[in-house]
Design a protein around this motif. Structure first.
Motif, PDB file in Angstrom:
ATOM      1  N   ARG A 188      -3.962   4.039 -13.307  1.00  0.00           N
ATOM      2  CA  ARG A 188      -5.127   3.677 -12.515  1.00  0.00           C
ATOM      3  C   ARG A 188      -6.424   4.121 -13.153  1.00  0.00           C
ATOM      4  O   ARG A 188      -7.491   4.013 -12.559  1.00  0.00           O
ATOM      5  CB  ARG A 188      -5.017   4.212 -11.115  1.00  0.00           C
ATOM      6  CG  ARG A 188      -4.612   5.656 -11.072  1.00  0.00           C
ATOM      7  CD  ARG A 188      -4.037   5.982  -9.749  1.00  0.00           C
ATOM      8  NE  ARG A 188      -5.122   5.908  -8.776  1.00  0.00           N
ATOM      9  CZ  ARG A 188      -4.918   5.809  -7.500  1.00  0.00           C
ATOM     10  NH1 ARG A 188      -3.701   5.712  -7.054  1.00  0.00           N
ATOM     11  NH2 ARG A 188      -5.928   5.800  -6.671  1.00  0.00           N
TER      12      ARG A 188
ATOM     13  N   HIS B  48      -9.283   4.579  -5.795  1.00  0.00           N
ATOM     14  CA  HIS B  48      -8.437   3.573  -5.151  1.00  0.00           C
ATOM     15  C   HIS B  48      -8.541   2.294  -5.963  1.00  0.00           C
ATOM     16  O   HIS B  48      -9.621   1.882  -6.323  1.00  0.00           O
ATOM     17  CB  HIS B  48      -8.899   3.239  -3.741  1.00  0.00           C
ATOM     18  CG  HIS B  48      -9.531   4.368  -3.030  1.00  0.00           C
ATOM     19  ND1 HIS B  48      -8.818   5.459  -2.631  1.00  0.00           N
ATOM     20  CD2 HIS B  48     -10.807   4.581  -2.687  1.00  0.00           C
ATOM     21  CE1 HIS B  48      -9.643   6.280  -2.025  1.00  0.00           C
ATOM     22  NE2 HIS B  48     -10.848   5.780  -2.066  1.00  0.00           N
TER      23      HIS B  48
ATOM     24  N   SER C  38      -5.942   8.928  -0.811  1.00  0.00           N
ATOM     25  CA  SER C  38      -6.126   7.704  -1.580  1.00  0.00           C
ATOM     26  C   SER C  38      -4.815   6.939  -1.572  1.00  0.00           C
ATOM     27  O   SER C  38      -3.783   7.465  -1.188  1.00  0.00           O
ATOM     28  CB  SER C  38      -6.566   8.025  -3.010  1.00  0.00           C
ATOM     29  OG  SER C  38      -5.553   8.745  -3.664  1.00  0.00           O
TER      30      SER C  38
ATOM     31  N   VAL D  19       0.849  -1.195   0.000  1.00  0.00           N
ATOM     32  CA  VAL D  19       0.000   0.000   0.000  1.00  0.00           C
ATOM     33  C   VAL D  19       0.888   1.250   0.000  1.00  0.00           C
ATOM     34  O   VAL D  19       1.736   1.408   0.879  1.00  0.00           O
ATOM     35  CB  VAL D  19      -0.907   0.038   1.251  1.00  0.00           C
ATOM     36  CG1 VAL D  19      -1.844   1.228   1.207  1.00  0.00           C
ATOM     37  CG2 VAL D  19      -1.699  -1.253   1.363  1.00  0.00           C
TER      38      VAL D  19
ATOM     39  N   LYS E 293     -10.026  -5.508  -1.076  1.00  0.00           N
ATOM     40  CA  LYS E 293     -11.137  -4.543  -1.104  1.00  0.00           C
ATOM     41  C   LYS E 293     -11.273  -3.864   0.257  1.00  0.00           C
ATOM     42  O   LYS E 293     -11.590  -2.686   0.356  1.00  0.00           O
ATOM     43  CB  LYS E 293     -12.456  -5.261  -1.435  1.00  0.00           C
ATOM     44  CG  LYS E 293     -12.527  -5.817  -2.845  1.00  0.00           C
ATOM     45  CD  LYS E 293     -13.361  -4.896  -3.724  1.00  0.00           C
ATOM     46  CE  LYS E 293     -13.389  -5.238  -5.179  1.00  0.00           C
ATOM     47  NZ  LYS E 293     -12.216  -5.813  -5.800  1.00  0.00           N
TER      48      LYS E 293
ATOM     49  N   GLU F  91      -8.759  -1.256   0.604  1.00  0.00           N
ATOM     50  CA  GLU F  91      -9.180  -0.140  -0.248  1.00  0.00           C
ATOM     51  C   GLU F  91     -10.231   0.697   0.485  1.00  0.00           C
ATOM     52  O   GLU F  91     -10.194   1.929   0.481  1.00  0.00           O
ATOM     53  CB  GLU F  91      -9.780  -0.774  -1.498  1.00  0.00           C
ATOM     54  CG  GLU F  91      -9.815   0.103  -2.704  1.00  0.00           C
ATOM     55  CD  GLU F  91     -10.445  -0.654  -3.854  1.00  0.00           C
ATOM     56  OE1 GLU F  91     -10.214  -1.867  -4.009  1.00  0.00           O
ATOM     57  OE2 GLU F  91     -11.189  -0.018  -4.597  1.00  0.00           O
TER      58      GLU F  91
ATOM     59  N   VAL G  51      -7.007  -1.779  -6.328  1.00  0.00           N
ATOM     60  CA  VAL G  51      -6.114  -2.848  -5.936  1.00  0.00           C
ATOM     61  C   VAL G  51      -5.661  -3.495  -7.230  1.00  0.00           C
ATOM     62  O   VAL G  51      -6.482  -3.816  -8.082  1.00  0.00           O
ATOM     63  CB  VAL G  51      -6.842  -3.911  -5.106  1.00  0.00           C
ATOM     64  CG1 VAL G  51      -5.834  -4.913  -4.565  1.00  0.00           C
ATOM     65  CG2 VAL G  51      -7.605  -3.267  -3.980  1.00  0.00           C
TER      66      VAL G  51
ATOM     67  N   SER H 139      -2.520   3.576  -3.598  1.00  0.00           N
ATOM     68  CA  SER H 139      -2.393   2.578  -4.651  1.00  0.00           C
ATOM     69  C   SER H 139      -1.996   1.279  -3.970  1.00  0.00           C
ATOM     70  O   SER H 139      -1.094   1.271  -3.128  1.00  0.00           O
ATOM     71  CB  SER H 139      -1.319   2.987  -5.647  1.00  0.00           C
ATOM     72  OG  SER H 139      -1.620   4.254  -6.157  1.00  0.00           O
ATOM     73  N   ILE H 140      -2.701   0.219  -4.316  1.00  0.00           N
ATOM     74  CA  ILE H 140      -2.500  -1.047  -3.603  1.00  0.00           C
ATOM     75  C   ILE H 140      -2.121  -2.146  -4.590  1.00  0.00           C
ATOM     76  O   ILE H 140      -2.849  -2.392  -5.557  1.00  0.00           O
ATOM     77  CB  ILE H 140      -3.791  -1.451  -2.850  1.00  0.00           C
ATOM     78  CG1 ILE H 140      -4.228  -0.316  -1.919  1.00  0.00           C
ATOM     79  CG2 ILE H 140      -3.573  -2.737  -2.072  1.00  0.00           C
ATOM     80  CD1 ILE H 140      -5.673  -0.409  -1.484  1.00  0.00           C
TER      81      ILE H 140
END
Ligand code: C2E
Ligand code: MG
Ligand code: MG
Length: 657
Positions: free
Chosen positions: A374, A379, A341, A257, A321, A324, A381, A343-344
């Motif tokens: 993205r 957000h 926010s 993350v 999730k 997120e 995953v 980024s995962i």
């Protein structure tokens, strides 16, 4: 002569009872010393047993309370008293009993602690032993005395627990009957008090040492800011998880993350707000974890989750999730509401697969890819495509080898003028046809290479190839202002002497620097803005133009257009795909207008059909790029294009073989 005590019959006052006092305080000058040798021997033997027991406790990790309780019980066996107790005393906290041999002794200890009055206080304050052979005739303890008498106490003898020059408390010996203790009994009791004291000091030192080493271990394995496990502990847990995974048929997942735009929080609100935000994020993570999961902070704004014993991949997705979701609500820190926010990136090891650092590397790469592309969502995953799910540990090495062996290539994708669809330049895109894995996405190569200096080697190579291609196509095919756009990673920009690299590449190839465009994404640019900005300004002075790539992904801000030294804005494909009919048309239009107002050139990326092409032309974008016009193509094939004629759908017939 003994150390402190004399057992005498007083001749001066002719007292028939024994008096016990310290030598200094003795109110008589003449006395006989009387010794009961048999009783002294017996006492010595018993004392020897106590000392032996005590010596043993010194070498064990027995808890302090247990040691003191045991000693207090032994004292009652050794000396002619009905109860014993230990009280710890300090100036700040007053008396505080810690042990008693029986209920009656406990009661007397409580009385002294409660009233703050009694022989233990006197012994503590004077540093001398206090003997009260008959409580009925002693008026030194106005509160404790009557209360203790009422509970049946006849005599009390108290000995200070010494530490250096001071005291830490007192040992109290209680007797229901009145009468003195003999000289030997007093000496023995005093020795016992010294033993209790040594025990307490030893146990305290041991506890402090244990606490210090536990603290040291904790500090070595935890992030000091958030208290979360650090990278070292995460790797430990990963190793443990690997052992468990070998014995089970379960899945293990790792999530990488990375907070978006964290640097801006620090820049705009100060580091104290940045720190508070990291702590708030850590607390939110902790609340959503199962007991067996690990959430670690491995650097700045990077966190890693390790989740074990999952039934299937769907459960791993579900956890992704949940992470997120942790970012849905704003974080309230230092009176500010911060919408953050992240980024995962996610990586999963199935049953039988090794759980190792490789999972972190894969999830990190997935995170990187998602951060770059993205698609405008807040957000996301991301997972690496299944084909590449098992990236080898030495993937970076493989890329380096591929570069050396000449397995890497550069493809060129035309950029066309929207007014007449004639090629105005090309974008150089890295390609690697892996012998087993097939085409490896360039972002995966770049994302991996960026973790080391390898990105500089690859970047320089792409730059040289691109300049060489421009020269090979010749000035007739690509006259100025025909442009060669080369992607540059922000890490490349700030590591090594990038300006010199570019200067050398254009000089060597004999390319006009004004034909070179360097593309970079703003989300990476802002990470190291000061240094990056300086290099950008230097490059522009050389004549090179700067293009802001993927504008509109995630969190692009129009303010960057004014803040960064940019000549060209490339509107991301995620906006362009929805430009026909969607609200994105308004965004594209706004960005285009602002950029044009600021004297920049606008390129729309990812044009796949005529409708999109028409719409962006109507909006006013000067240039376009996308499969609708041409796909990225090898240098030799690009040369076949009729540069002067407009590009229809796909490459011109002459090139499509
Ligand atoms: P980018 O710079 O935004 O490049 C455009 C990407 O969009 C390319 O993907 C291109 O193949 C793709 N594309 C072009 N037209 C269309 C279209 O109409 N539809 C769709 N769906 N896609 C289209 P590619 O080649 O996979 O490159 C991905 C990214 O990798 C690039 O995005 C760039 O950020 C990075 N990259 C590629 N080569 C290099 C390089 O040499 N150095 C660095 N640092 N990054 C590179
Ligand atoms: Mg690009
Ligand atoms: Mg782009």
């Amino acid at each position: 002569r003994c150390r402190h005590y004399l057992e005498t019959t007083c001749y001066t006052c002719d007292s028939s009872s024994f008096i016990v006092q310290t030598l200094r305080k003795a109110h008589t000058k003449e006395f006989y010393m009387t010794f009961d040798t048999a009783r002294a021997d017996d006492l010595n033997k018993r004392l020897a047993v106590v000392l032996r027991d005590f010596a043993r406790t010194l070498t064990t990790a027995f808890p302090m309370q247990g040691i003191v309780d045991h000693l207090v019980a032994q004292i009652v066996d050794v000396l002619p008293v009905s109860g014993a107790g230990v009280t710890l005393i300090s100036h700040d906290l007053g008396p505080n009993y810690v042990s008693a041999s029986n209920d009656a002794a406990l009661g007397f200890e409580q009385l002294q602690s409660e009233y703050g009055d009694g022989p233990c206080i006197l012994a503590y304050e004077s540093g001398e032993s206090v003997a009260v052979p008959d409580l009925n005739v002693d008026d030194r303890f106005p509160v404790f005395g009557p209360a203790a008498r009422a509970k049946g106490l006849g005599a009390v003898f108290t000995f200070p627990l010494r530490r250096g020059d001071g005291c830490i408390g007192a040992l109290d010996l209680y007797r229901e009957t009145t009468g003195s203790l003999s000289l030997h009994e007093m000496i023995t009791a005093e020795t016992m008090a010294d033993v209790v004291s040594a025990c307490l000091i030893n146990a305290e030192a041991r506890e402090q040492a244990d606490a210090a080493s536990a603290r040291y271990l904790y500090d070595a394995l935890h992030d000091p800011l958030t208290g979360l496990p650090n990278r070292t502990l995460l790797i430990d847990r990963l190793d443990e998880a690997n052992l468990r995974a070998k014995r089970s048929r379960r899945y293990t997942s790792v999530y990488f993350v990375d907070l978006d735009r964290f640097k801006l929080v620090n820049d705009h609100h100060g580091h104290h707000v940045g720190d508070a935000l990291l702590i708030a994020v850590a607390r939110r993570f902790e609340n959503m974890l199962r007991a067996e999961d690990t959430a670690a902070r491995i650097s700045g704004d990077e966190f890693v989750f390790l989740c074990e014993a999952l039934v299937d991949e769907a459960e791993a997705d579900l956890i992704g999730k949940r992470i997120e979701k942790a970012f849905e609500q704003p974080f309230v820190v230092e009176g500010l509401r911060l919408s953050v926010s992240a980024s995962i990136g996610m990586a999963v090891a199935g049953p039988g697969e090794a759980v190792s650092n490789d999972l972190i590397v894969r999830s990190d790469t997935a995170m990187y890819l998602i951060k770059r592309h993205r698609g405008g969502r807040r957000h996301v995953v991301g997972k690496i495509d299944s084909g590449l799910n098992s990236l080898p540990q030495n993937f970076k090495q493989e890329i380096g080898d591929a570069l050396e062996k000449g397995e890497l290539a550069v493809a060129y994708q035309p950029i066309v003028r929207t007014s007449d669809s004639v090629i105005s330049g090309v974008e150089a895109l890295l390609r690697w046809e892996h012998p087993i894995r097939g085409q490896v996405p360039p972002l995966l190569i770049v994302g991996t290479a960026e973790r080391s200096k390898l990105i500089n080697l690859i970047g320089e190579w792409v730059l040289e190839q691109s300049c060489a291609a421009l020269v090979a196509w010749g000035p007739d095919a690509c006259p100025v202002p025909f442009t060669m756009s080369v992607n540059v990673s922000a890490r490349q920009l700030v590591s090594g002497d990038f300006f010199r690299t570019v200067e050398r590449a254009v000089e060597r190839a004999g390319v006009d620097p004004t034909q070179l465009v360097l593309e970079m994404t703003e989300n990476l640019l802002i990470e190291d803005s000061d240094r990056a900005l300086k290099v950008l300004h230097d490059l522009r002075r050389l004549g090179v133009r700067i293009s802001l790539d993927d504008f509109g992904t995630g969190y692009s801000s129009l303010s960057y257009l004014t803040r960064l030294p940019i000549d060209i804005v490339k509107i991301d494909q995620s906006l362009v795909t929805r430009v026909t009919g969607g609200p994105e048309a308004v965004v594209v239009s706004a960005v285009t207008n602002v950029a044009l107002e600021l004297g920049m050139v606008v390129v729309a990326e990812g044009i796949e059909n005529k409708e999109q092409c028409d719409e962006i032309a109507r909006i006013g974008c000067d240039y376009a790029q996308g499969f609708y016009f041409a796909e990225p193509t090898a240098a030799a094939e690009i040369k076949e294009i009729d540069w002067a004629s407009p590009l229809p759908n796909g490459l011109p017939a002459a090139v499509v073989t």
